[in-house]
Design an enzyme around this catalytic site. Structure first.
Site, PDB file in Angstrom:
ATOM      1  N   LYS A  75      -3.460   3.219  -4.125  1.00  0.00           N
ATOM      2  CA  LYS A  75      -2.474   2.126  -4.051  1.00  0.00           C
ATOM      3  C   LYS A  75      -2.931   1.023  -4.996  1.00  0.00           C
ATOM      4  O   LYS A  75      -4.087   0.605  -4.957  1.00  0.00           O
ATOM      5  CB  LYS A  75      -2.418   1.614  -2.610  1.00  0.00           C
ATOM      6  CG  LYS A  75      -1.631   0.331  -2.401  1.00  0.00           C
ATOM      7  CD  LYS A  75      -1.473   0.030  -0.912  1.00  0.00           C
ATOM      8  CE  LYS A  75      -0.927  -1.361  -0.672  1.00  0.00           C
ATOM      9  NZ  LYS A  75      -0.571  -1.595   0.723  1.00  0.00           N
TER      10      LYS A  75
HETATM   11  C1  5RP Z   1      -4.044  -5.374   0.733  1.00  0.00           C
HETATM   12  C2  5RP Z   1      -3.350  -4.416   1.593  1.00  0.00           C
HETATM   13  C3  5RP Z   1      -2.553  -5.055   2.654  1.00  0.00           C
HETATM   14  O1  5RP Z   1      -3.165  -5.079   3.828  1.00  0.00           O
HETATM   15  C4  5RP Z   1      -1.124  -4.707   2.693  1.00  0.00           C
HETATM   16  O2  5RP Z   1      -0.922  -3.322   2.799  1.00  0.00           O
HETATM   17  C5  5RP Z   1      -0.437  -5.329   1.552  1.00  0.00           C
HETATM   18  O3  5RP Z   1       0.934  -5.182   1.556  1.00  0.00           O
HETATM   19  P1  5RP Z   1       1.859  -6.189   0.756  1.00  0.00           P
HETATM   20  O4  5RP Z   1       1.028  -6.809  -0.331  1.00  0.00           O
HETATM   21  O5  5RP Z   1       2.969  -5.356   0.185  1.00  0.00           O
HETATM   22  O6  5RP Z   1       2.378  -7.227   1.716  1.00  0.00           O
HETATM   23  O7  5RP Z   1      -3.412  -3.223   1.430  1.00  0.00           O
HETATM   24  O8  5RP Z   1      -4.453  -4.794  -0.440  1.00  0.00           O
END
Ligand code: 5RP
Length: 293
Positions: free
Chosen positions: A203
């Protein structure tokens, strides 16, 4: 008695139809074992090879984030539009109905709160518990270039080893430290390190300049992180560009659950990711669905 006579044998054995080896076309997944492929196929739709993941794990370091105060009330009704949920085991057990059958990628690292050095994470879930929860993957932060770089990467490699033992894929999440420049060069480095060290999916954030080099250089699927809340058109444009430039979908949180109309936003993101709907039309869809609420 089964098959007492062989009269229908030629028909039942289909001797003229060669058995096909059906591979799973997901990037990098060709040599994985059946269980690993099967879990990935529940996260990334086999027809589009893409996913719309909803990230609601923020509470693991932020506490009750805006939009996630009551996950039972505000998030559970969205699950029908989500390919996979990224959440903590605490929320999963306490709030997400097991009957929803939603594929889950479990947040498996944690430790420091927003009040401390965030890169100082440890593994926060035993693989046995991830299996008990029937999860399709585990997610772990990697802080390339940060104070606790090696520790966070070691968290990931330990989860990769445990995951390989049981067929559970690992999502490496590239966390950007305060002093890091968010550009393609950094994300190429961070995503490639995560994949080289065994993450089966990664991710990362979108960058306007050179994102296609990040996805091209990463040998496993990349899902785009959402980041802070943007106007809907900007979030839809970012998601559209990310998938057009090689991402295998999104794992978005605030840009969905902090939207004025989260369900409408989720449907619009789905159309962008799975149907390649351009951002202007996706915004129209969002507005129509919002008005019809
Ligand atoms: C940070 C993460 C978070 O906890 C979360 O998943 C982020 O989601 P978003 O930025 O779309 O609100 O993985 O790296």
């Amino acid at each position: 008695m089964a098959d007492a006579d062989d009269i229908q044998q030629a028909k039942y054995y289909h001797h003229d139809v060669p058995q096909r080896n059906s591979g799973y076309a997901l990037k990098g997944a060709g040599s994985y074992d059946w269980g690993m492929q099967n879990r990935l196929a529940r996260v990334f739709r086999p027809d589009s090879g893409r996913t719309v993941m909803l990230a609601i794990d923020h509470g693991y370091f932020l506490g009750p984030t805006t939009g996630l105060e009551r996950i039972d009330v505000d998030i559970v009704p969205l699950l029908g539009q989500v390919d996979a949920l990224f959440c903590t085991r605490g929320i999963l057990r306490s709030v997400i109905p097991a009957s929803s059958a939603i594929p889950v990628v479990l947040r498996a690292s944690g430790g420091p709160s927003i009040l401390r050095e965030l890169s100082n994470e440890e593994i926060a879930v035993d693989m046995e518990d991830a299996l008990r929860l029937n999860t399709c993957g585990v997610g772990v932060q990697v802080f390339v270039g940060s104070e606790n770089e090696t520790q966070s990467i070691h968290n990931m490699t330990r989860l990769v080893d445990a995951g390989l033992r049981y067929g559970v894929p690992v999502l490496g999440v590239t966390a950007v430290g305060k002093d890091m420049v968010r550009d393609a060069r950094y994300f190429r480095l961070a995503t490639r390190i995560a994949a080289e060290l065994g993450a089966q999916m990664v991710k990362t954030y979108y960058v306007e300049d050179g994102f296609e080099t990040v996805t091209a250089a990463c040998p496993v699927p990349i899902v785009m992180a959402g980041g802070k809340k943007l106007p809907e058109i900007d979030a839809l444009t970012m998601a559209y560009r990310a998938v057009q430039e090689g991402a295998a979908g999104v794992d978005m949180g605030r840009n969905i659950f902090q939207s004025e109309a989260p369900l409408a936003m989720l449907k619009a993101v789905n159309a962008v990711v799975h149907e390649d709907l351009p951002p202007a039309q996706a915004l129209e869809l969002f507005e129509t669905l919002r008005a019809a609420r």
